[in-house]
Design a protein around this motif. Structure first.
Motif, PDB file in Angstrom:
ATOM      1  N   TYR A  78      17.697  49.113  48.520  1.00  0.00           N
ATOM      2  CA  TYR A  78      18.671  50.034  47.946  1.00  0.00           C
ATOM      3  C   TYR A  78      18.558  51.431  48.549  1.00  0.00           C
ATOM      4  CZ  TYR A  78      15.336  52.128  44.538  1.00  0.00           C
ATOM      5  OH  TYR A  78      14.305  52.798  43.928  1.00  0.00           O
ATOM      6  N   GLU A  79      17.350  51.820  48.978  1.00  0.00           N
ATOM      7  CA  GLU A  79      17.227  53.142  49.620  1.00  0.00           C
ATOM      8  C   GLU A  79      17.943  53.161  50.974  1.00  0.00           C
ATOM      9  OE1 GLU A  79      13.446  55.475  48.091  1.00  0.00           O
ATOM     10  OE2 GLU A  79      12.843  53.599  49.032  1.00  0.00           O
ATOM     11  N   ARG A  80      17.968  52.006  51.644  1.00  0.00           N
ATOM     12  CA  ARG A  80      18.720  51.918  52.912  1.00  0.00           C
ATOM     13  C   ARG A  80      20.222  52.050  52.623  1.00  0.00           C
ATOM     14  NH1 ARG A  80      13.905  51.628  53.615  1.00  0.00           N
ATOM     15  NH2 ARG A  80      14.340  53.828  53.321  1.00  0.00           N
ATOM     16  N   LEU A  81      20.675  51.463  51.517  1.00  0.00           N
ATOM     17  CA  LEU A  81      22.098  51.603  51.149  1.00  0.00           C
ATOM     18  C   LEU A  81      22.445  53.062  50.855  1.00  0.00           C
ATOM     19  CD1 LEU A  81      22.968  48.543  48.834  1.00  0.00           C
ATOM     20  CD2 LEU A  81      23.407  48.814  51.278  1.00  0.00           C
ATOM     21  N   HIS A  88      22.486  47.189  39.964  1.00  0.00           N
ATOM     22  CA  HIS A  88      22.324  45.988  40.775  1.00  0.00           C
ATOM     23  C   HIS A  88      21.873  44.851  39.847  1.00  0.00           C
ATOM     24  CE1 HIS A  88      22.591  48.653  44.275  1.00  0.00           C
ATOM     25  NE2 HIS A  88      21.740  49.448  43.653  1.00  0.00           N
ATOM     26  N   ALA A  89      21.644  43.688  40.434  1.00  0.00           N
ATOM     27  CA  ALA A  89      21.203  42.551  39.615  1.00  0.00           C
ATOM     28  C   ALA A  89      19.964  41.920  40.218  1.00  0.00           C
ATOM     29  CB  ALA A  89      22.317  41.515  39.503  1.00  0.00           C
ATOM     30  N   GLY A  90      18.965  41.686  39.364  1.00  0.00           N
ATOM     31  CA  GLY A  90      17.746  41.001  39.803  1.00  0.00           C
ATOM     32  C   GLY A  90      17.550  39.738  38.988  1.00  0.00           C
ATOM     33  N   PHE A  91      17.175  38.674  39.646  1.00  0.00           N
ATOM     34  CA  PHE A  91      16.860  37.439  38.929  1.00  0.00           C
ATOM     35  C   PHE A  91      15.748  36.715  39.674  1.00  0.00           C
ATOM     36  CE2 PHE A  91      19.143  34.520  41.811  1.00  0.00           C
ATOM     37  CZ  PHE A  91      20.006  35.387  42.447  1.00  0.00           C
ATOM     38  N   MET A  92      15.229  35.650  39.086  1.00  0.00           N
ATOM     39  CA  MET A  92      14.112  34.938  39.701  1.00  0.00           C
ATOM     40  C   MET A  92      14.610  33.613  40.259  1.00  0.00           C
ATOM     41  SD  MET A  92      10.371  34.112  38.074  1.00  0.00           S
ATOM     42  CE  MET A  92      10.527  32.343  37.898  1.00  0.00           C
ATOM     43  N   GLY A  93      14.879  33.617  41.552  1.00  0.00           N
ATOM     44  CA  GLY A  93      15.413  32.417  42.184  1.00  0.00           C
ATOM     45  C   GLY A  93      14.323  31.412  42.523  1.00  0.00           C
ATOM     46  N   GLY A  94      14.717  30.419  43.275  1.00  0.00           N
ATOM     47  CA  GLY A  94      13.731  29.445  43.751  1.00  0.00           C
ATOM     48  C   GLY A  94      13.475  28.314  42.783  1.00  0.00           C
ATOM     49  N   GLY A  95      14.485  27.917  42.032  1.00  0.00           N
ATOM     50  CA  GLY A  95      14.292  26.774  41.137  1.00  0.00           C
ATOM     51  C   GLY A  95      14.681  27.138  39.729  1.00  0.00           C
ATOM     52  N   GLY A  96      13.897  26.693  38.766  1.00  0.00           N
ATOM     53  CA  GLY A  96      14.250  26.928  37.367  1.00  0.00           C
ATOM     54  C   GLY A  96      15.377  26.001  36.954  1.00  0.00           C
ATOM     55  N   ASN A  97      16.092  26.418  35.938  1.00  0.00           N
ATOM     56  CA  ASN A  97      17.164  25.590  35.401  1.00  0.00           C
ATOM     57  C   ASN A  97      18.452  25.842  36.193  1.00  0.00           C
ATOM     58  OD1 ASN A  97      19.162  24.349  33.879  1.00  0.00           O
ATOM     59  ND2 ASN A  97      18.129  24.771  31.939  1.00  0.00           N
ATOM     60  N   ILE A  98      18.671  25.001  37.210  1.00  0.00           N
ATOM     61  CA  ILE A  98      19.786  25.210  38.137  1.00  0.00           C
ATOM     62  C   ILE A  98      21.128  25.159  37.404  1.00  0.00           C
ATOM     63  CG2 ILE A  98      20.971  24.313  40.201  1.00  0.00           C
ATOM     64  CD1 ILE A  98      18.294  25.614  40.819  1.00  0.00           C
ATOM     65  N   GLN A  99      21.214  24.265  36.424  1.00  0.00           N
ATOM     66  CA  GLN A  99      22.469  24.153  35.675  1.00  0.00           C
ATOM     67  C   GLN A  99      22.789  25.464  34.941  1.00  0.00           C
ATOM     68  OE1 GLN A  99      22.602  20.878  32.904  1.00  0.00           O
ATOM     69  NE2 GLN A  99      24.776  21.172  32.489  1.00  0.00           N
ATOM     70  N   LYS A 100      21.769  26.065  34.322  1.00  0.00           N
ATOM     71  CA  LYS A 100      21.955  27.349  33.632  1.00  0.00           C
ATOM     72  C   LYS A 100      22.339  28.433  34.633  1.00  0.00           C
ATOM     73  CE  LYS A 100      20.625  26.910  29.169  1.00  0.00           C
ATOM     74  NZ  LYS A 100      21.447  27.378  28.031  1.00  0.00           N
ATOM     75  N   PHE A 101      21.673  28.432  35.803  1.00  0.00           N
ATOM     76  CA  PHE A 101      22.005  29.420  36.831  1.00  0.00           C
ATOM     77  C   PHE A 101      23.467  29.285  37.245  1.00  0.00           C
ATOM     78  CE2 PHE A 101      17.447  30.235  37.892  1.00  0.00           C
ATOM     79  CZ  PHE A 101      17.525  31.610  37.960  1.00  0.00           C
ATOM     80  N   LYS A 144      19.694  44.001  34.750  1.00  0.00           N
ATOM     81  CA  LYS A 144      20.478  45.050  35.404  1.00  0.00           C
ATOM     82  C   LYS A 144      19.499  46.077  35.937  1.00  0.00           C
ATOM     83  CE  LYS A 144      24.074  44.390  31.996  1.00  0.00           C
ATOM     84  NZ  LYS A 144      24.762  44.873  30.797  1.00  0.00           N
ATOM     85  N   VAL A 145      19.604  46.379  37.222  1.00  0.00           N
ATOM     86  CA  VAL A 145      18.668  47.331  37.820  1.00  0.00           C
ATOM     87  C   VAL A 145      19.412  48.627  38.125  1.00  0.00           C
ATOM     88  CG1 VAL A 145      17.035  47.721  39.683  1.00  0.00           C
ATOM     89  CG2 VAL A 145      17.360  45.409  38.782  1.00  0.00           C
ATOM     90  N   ASP A 146      18.972  49.702  37.485  1.00  0.00           N
ATOM     91  CA  ASP A 146      19.618  51.017  37.620  1.00  0.00           C
ATOM     92  C   ASP A 146      19.366  51.588  39.011  1.00  0.00           C
ATOM     93  OD1 ASP A 146      20.354  53.752  37.421  1.00  0.00           O
ATOM     94  OD2 ASP A 146      19.992  53.712  35.258  1.00  0.00           O
ATOM     95  N   ASP A 147      20.447  51.904  39.717  1.00  0.00           N
ATOM     96  CA  ASP A 147      20.338  52.404  41.091  1.00  0.00           C
ATOM     97  C   ASP A 147      19.630  53.757  41.153  1.00  0.00           C
ATOM     98  OD1 ASP A 147      21.205  52.139  43.971  1.00  0.00           O
ATOM     99  OD2 ASP A 147      22.141  54.056  43.475  1.00  0.00           O
TER     100      ASP A 147
END
Lengths: 81, 150
Positions: B93-96, B112-125, B61-64
């Motif tokens: 977020y500054e543009r928002l 907001h929400a941050g995660f690490m995309g680009g693969g990993g465990n797709i089923q878990k995602f 969770k990313v604090d605005d």
């Protein structure tokens, strides 16, 4: 991820640097400015470009009427590597 | 009569199947919407645990209200140099904030929400991370989500 949020009833739009990837993943709404992966929302510190990309993207969120569209955006940034 | 001479032939090239469409209709005007960001760029607060660069299906969770110098990126799948110079390149977020001030959008979500995309465990995602982030946004009363990924 986009699909999960959409399935929960919240509309989404994605700014993609790699349009074929988001198409394959089944995106409902996407835009594609000419940017490298890692600067999807525009050139670092280029407030004008970032504002343009974010504004156009949000306007398209409101306007697009069918899923699966990827709209090109007229912004271009090449990273100096 | 069947015109197929040899049954059960298939291409040796695997073609991924595009999933069926999903669609949540837009019911509010942009100027009335509270917008959150979900980014696959590995954005998180400096006071949070970094993502495991080898693959991580977690999210933060990313604090605005955090300033750009209180945020960082840990992601092993793309060149981080642009986003390290300006977090808004992937997390605008500054543009928002500016658009909310100008009345173009109704407001900006508190988290907001941050995660690490680009693969990993797709089923878990697909089965855990995605629904967890979606639930978080629903509970926050977010009207629309702007994403950066791909």
């Amino acid at each position: 991820m986009q699909r999960a949020i959409e399935q929960a009833g919240i509309p989404t739009i994605i700014i993609a640097a790699l349009p074929p990837v988001v198409r394959q993943a089944g995106t409902p709404r996407a835009v594609a400015p000419m940017v490298p992966m890692g600067a999807n929302a525009g050139e670092p510190h280029n407030i004008e470009m970032q504002t343009g990309i974010v504004t156009d993207t949000l306007k398209l969120l409101e306007e697009l009427e069918a899923p699966g569209q990827i709209v090109p955006l007229p912004y271009e940034y090449h990273a100096q590597i | 009569m069947s015109l197929t001479v040899v049954k059960g032939l298939q291409s040796e090239i695997y073609v991924p199947v595009t999933p069926a469409p999903v669609w949540a209709p837009v019911t509010k005007k942009l100027s009335e919407m509270t917008i959150a960001i979900a980014t696959a760029a590995g954005v998180h607060q400096k006071d949070q645990e970094r993502f495991n660069l080898a693959g991580d299906f977690g999210w933060r969770k990313v604090d605005d209200s955090y300033a750009p110098d209180q945020l960082m990126v840990s992601h092993g799948g793309y060149d981080n140099s642009d986003v390290n110079r300006d977090i808004n390149a992937m997390f605008p977020y500054e543009r928002l904030h500016e658009l909310a001030k100008a009345g173009v959008i109704g407001g900006v979500a508190k988290f907001h929400a941050g995660f690490m995309g680009g693969g990993g465990n797709i089923q878990k995602f697909t089965e855990e991370t995605g629904p967890a982030i979606a639930k978080f946004f629903v509970e926050q009363g977010v009207d629309a989500v702007l994403m950066t990924a791909g």
